[in-house]
Design a protein around this motif. Sequence first.
Motif, PDB file in Angstrom:
ATOM      1  N   VAL A 144       5.227 -39.233 -14.615  1.00  0.00           N
ATOM      2  CA  VAL A 144       6.776 -39.227 -14.174  1.00  0.00           C
ATOM      3  C   VAL A 144       6.704 -40.644 -14.574  1.00  0.00           C
ATOM      4  O   VAL A 144       6.861 -41.453 -14.461  1.00  0.00           O
ATOM      5  N   ASP A 145       8.040 -40.522 -15.571  1.00  0.00           N
ATOM      6  CA  ASP A 145       9.498 -40.449 -16.119  1.00  0.00           C
ATOM      7  C   ASP A 145      10.449 -41.133 -15.274  1.00  0.00           C
ATOM      8  O   ASP A 145      11.003 -40.074 -15.495  1.00  0.00           O
ATOM      9  N   GLY A 146      10.739 -42.360 -14.846  1.00  0.00           N
ATOM     10  CA  GLY A 146      11.813 -42.255 -14.071  1.00  0.00           C
ATOM     11  C   GLY A 146      11.536 -43.076 -12.524  1.00  0.00           C
ATOM     12  O   GLY A 146      10.654 -43.738 -12.753  1.00  0.00           O
ATOM     13  N   PRO A 147      12.353 -43.286 -12.033  1.00  0.00           N
ATOM     14  CA  PRO A 147      13.123 -44.504 -10.679  1.00  0.00           C
ATOM     15  C   PRO A 147      11.507 -44.044  -9.681  1.00  0.00           C
ATOM     16  O   PRO A 147      10.794 -44.649  -9.019  1.00  0.00           O
ATOM     17  N   LEU A 148      10.428 -42.932  -9.275  1.00  0.00           N
ATOM     18  CA  LEU A 148       9.814 -42.091  -8.746  1.00  0.00           C
ATOM     19  C   LEU A 148       8.587 -42.396  -9.967  1.00  0.00           C
ATOM     20  O   LEU A 148       8.313 -42.640 -10.980  1.00  0.00           O
ATOM     21  N   VAL A 149       7.169 -43.461  -9.000  1.00  0.00           N
ATOM     22  CA  VAL A 149       6.499 -44.309  -9.654  1.00  0.00           C
ATOM     23  C   VAL A 149       4.983 -43.568  -9.535  1.00  0.00           C
ATOM     24  O   VAL A 149       3.863 -43.988  -9.924  1.00  0.00           O
ATOM     25  N   GLN A 150       5.327 -42.297  -8.734  1.00  0.00           N
ATOM     26  CA  GLN A 150       3.234 -41.473  -8.300  1.00  0.00           C
ATOM     27  C   GLN A 150       3.149 -41.000  -9.038  1.00  0.00           C
ATOM     28  O   GLN A 150       3.912 -39.900  -9.090  1.00  0.00           O
ATOM     29  N   ASP A 151       2.388 -41.300 -10.309  1.00  0.00           N
ATOM     30  CA  ASP A 151       1.666 -39.950 -10.919  1.00  0.00           C
ATOM     31  C   ASP A 151       0.653 -39.183 -10.064  1.00  0.00           C
ATOM     32  O   ASP A 151      -0.075 -39.301  -9.215  1.00  0.00           O
ATOM     33  N   ILE A 152       0.346 -38.335 -10.550  1.00  0.00           N
ATOM     34  CA  ILE A 152      -0.294 -37.082  -9.507  1.00  0.00           C
ATOM     35  C   ILE A 152      -1.537 -36.731 -10.374  1.00  0.00           C
ATOM     36  O   ILE A 152      -1.555 -36.557 -11.889  1.00  0.00           O
ATOM     37  N   SER A 153      -2.707 -36.777  -9.938  1.00  0.00           N
ATOM     38  CA  SER A 153      -3.848 -36.413 -10.256  1.00  0.00           C
ATOM     39  C   SER A 153      -4.684 -35.140  -9.444  1.00  0.00           C
ATOM     40  O   SER A 153      -4.618 -35.311  -8.242  1.00  0.00           O
ATOM     41  N   ARG A 154      -5.341 -34.348 -10.271  1.00  0.00           N
ATOM     42  CA  ARG A 154      -5.711 -33.389  -9.450  1.00  0.00           C
ATOM     43  C   ARG A 154      -6.840 -32.407  -8.941  1.00  0.00           C
ATOM     44  O   ARG A 154      -6.616 -31.705 -10.468  1.00  0.00           O
ATOM     45  N   ASP A 155      -8.637 -31.978  -8.885  1.00  0.00           N
ATOM     46  CA  ASP A 155      -9.306 -31.444  -9.396  1.00  0.00           C
ATOM     47  C   ASP A 155      -9.259 -30.338  -8.349  1.00  0.00           C
ATOM     48  O   ASP A 155      -9.264 -30.505  -7.210  1.00  0.00           O
ATOM     49  N   TYR A 156      -9.156 -28.847  -8.264  1.00  0.00           N
ATOM     50  CA  TYR A 156      -9.080 -27.547  -7.897  1.00  0.00           C
ATOM     51  C   TYR A 156      -9.977 -27.141  -8.394  1.00  0.00           C
ATOM     52  O   TYR A 156     -10.544 -26.271  -8.719  1.00  0.00           O
ATOM     53  N   VAL A 157     -11.046 -26.697  -7.002  1.00  0.00           N
ATOM     54  CA  VAL A 157     -11.946 -25.711  -7.469  1.00  0.00           C
ATOM     55  C   VAL A 157     -11.505 -24.160  -6.507  1.00  0.00           C
ATOM     56  O   VAL A 157     -11.014 -24.948  -5.546  1.00  0.00           O
ATOM     57  N   PHE A 158     -11.909 -22.934  -6.750  1.00  0.00           N
ATOM     58  CA  PHE A 158     -11.851 -21.839  -6.221  1.00  0.00           C
ATOM     59  C   PHE A 158     -12.734 -20.958  -6.120  1.00  0.00           C
ATOM     60  O   PHE A 158     -13.672 -21.288  -7.150  1.00  0.00           O
ATOM     61  N   VAL A 159     -13.033 -19.880  -5.205  1.00  0.00           N
ATOM     62  CA  VAL A 159     -13.581 -19.214  -5.201  1.00  0.00           C
ATOM     63  C   VAL A 159     -12.434 -17.670  -4.383  1.00  0.00           C
ATOM     64  O   VAL A 159     -12.086 -17.765  -3.384  1.00  0.00           O
ATOM     65  N   ASN A 160     -12.584 -17.043  -5.314  1.00  0.00           N
ATOM     66  CA  ASN A 160     -11.898 -15.788  -4.787  1.00  0.00           C
ATOM     67  C   ASN A 160     -12.377 -14.189  -5.095  1.00  0.00           C
ATOM     68  O   ASN A 160     -13.065 -14.333  -5.440  1.00  0.00           O
ATOM     69  N   ILE A 161     -12.115 -13.726  -3.624  1.00  0.00           N
ATOM     70  CA  ILE A 161     -13.009 -12.333  -3.564  1.00  0.00           C
ATOM     71  C   ILE A 161     -11.513 -11.684  -3.048  1.00  0.00           C
ATOM     72  O   ILE A 161     -11.095 -11.322  -1.761  1.00  0.00           O
ATOM     73  N   THR A 162     -11.403 -10.789  -4.446  1.00  0.00           N
ATOM     74  CA  THR A 162     -10.346  -9.214  -3.872  1.00  0.00           C
ATOM     75  C   THR A 162     -11.025  -7.842  -3.924  1.00  0.00           C
ATOM     76  O   THR A 162     -12.136  -7.395  -4.346  1.00  0.00           O
ATOM     77  N   VAL A 163     -11.074  -7.581  -2.877  1.00  0.00           N
ATOM     78  CA  VAL A 163     -11.121  -6.277  -2.384  1.00  0.00           C
ATOM     79  C   VAL A 163      -9.871  -5.161  -2.384  1.00  0.00           C
ATOM     80  O   VAL A 163      -8.587  -5.399  -1.647  1.00  0.00           O
ATOM     81  N   VAL A 164     -10.090  -3.951  -3.322  1.00  0.00           N
ATOM     82  CA  VAL A 164      -9.126  -2.759  -3.498  1.00  0.00           C
ATOM     83  C   VAL A 164      -9.818  -1.708  -3.260  1.00  0.00           C
ATOM     84  O   VAL A 164     -10.570  -1.552  -3.498  1.00  0.00           O
ATOM     85  N   PRO A 165      -9.071  -1.800  -2.458  1.00  0.00           N
ATOM     86  CA  PRO A 165     -10.053   0.404  -1.904  1.00  0.00           C
ATOM     87  C   PRO A 165      -9.631   1.206  -3.061  1.00  0.00           C
ATOM     88  O   PRO A 165      -8.766   1.030  -3.646  1.00  0.00           O
ATOM     89  N   SER A 166     -10.501   2.275  -3.208  1.00  0.00           N
ATOM     90  CA  SER A 166     -10.791   2.711  -4.276  1.00  0.00           C
ATOM     91  C   SER A 166      -9.987   4.063  -4.124  1.00  0.00           C
ATOM     92  O   SER A 166      -9.489   4.275  -5.200  1.00  0.00           O
ATOM     93  N   GLU A 167      -9.281   4.840  -3.170  1.00  0.00           N
ATOM     94  CA  GLU A 167      -8.707   5.024  -3.308  1.00  0.00           C
ATOM     95  C   GLU A 167      -7.807   5.195  -1.530  1.00  0.00           C
ATOM     96  O   GLU A 167      -7.901   4.928  -0.069  1.00  0.00           O
ATOM     97  N   TRP A 168      -6.178   5.106  -1.219  1.00  0.00           N
ATOM     98  CA  TRP A 168      -5.947   5.096  -0.409  1.00  0.00           C
ATOM     99  C   TRP A 168      -5.432   7.197   0.141  1.00  0.00           C
ATOM    100  O   TRP A 168      -4.768   7.252  -0.704  1.00  0.00           O
ATOM    101  N   ARG A 169      -5.412   7.546   1.513  1.00  0.00           N
ATOM    102  CA  ARG A 169      -5.107   8.417   2.018  1.00  0.00           C
ATOM    103  C   ARG A 169      -3.882   7.799   3.341  1.00  0.00           C
ATOM    104  O   ARG A 169      -4.530   7.143   4.198  1.00  0.00           O
ATOM    105  N   PHE A 170      -3.072   9.083   3.002  1.00  0.00           N
ATOM    106  CA  PHE A 170      -1.865   8.927   4.129  1.00  0.00           C
ATOM    107  C   PHE A 170      -1.818  10.208   4.762  1.00  0.00           C
ATOM    108  O   PHE A 170      -1.989  11.460   4.124  1.00  0.00           O
TER     109      PHE A 170
END
Length: 170
Positions: A144-170
């Motif tokens: 941060v460059d300015g009146p606020l002095v709070q710098d931020i650092s973050r490590d992010y680990v993720f696991v995604n599971i995406t499920v998509v039906p192969s066919e939709w029927r209505f």
Amino acid sequence: GDNMKSHNLSLGITERLYPTLSFNLSGGIVYIPALDERFNWTAGANLTKAFEMSSLNISYTRATTQSSGLANAIMMSNSIIMSWIQTLSASFNITVSAGLSKNSLLSSSRSFDTTSYNAGISCNWQTYSWMRIGLGYSRFQQWVDGPLVQDISRDYVFVNITVVPSEWRF
């Protein structure tokens, strides 16, 4: 805090120069009624190069964004992002990415700038035609460059599971 609205108009072009090389360019204008200097400019450029089992993407963006942690404020962001996608098999790929961003608060009453980078690696595995699993890690650092002095650092680990039906029927 400031209560600012913005209106953006942009035009762009996309072109495939060769079967393995494409780019797009855009440019525009943003109007912010609450500012003394009401007009600003936006831009974008993206270059993608495909190889036999991988692709490289480099992009630049200048755009207005809502600021993180500053309610009702608008920032101008200049970002450069590069990513490499490596395909290891028909069902598995790895992405390595890195980005650098400079953000400036658009306000007539105060000044606030941040500089940040984000780097990461992720993989995607298409286990079945209807399910994909993603794993990844990224590192974010902001100064941060300015009146606020709070710098931020973050490590992010993720696991995604995406499920998509192969066919939709209505």
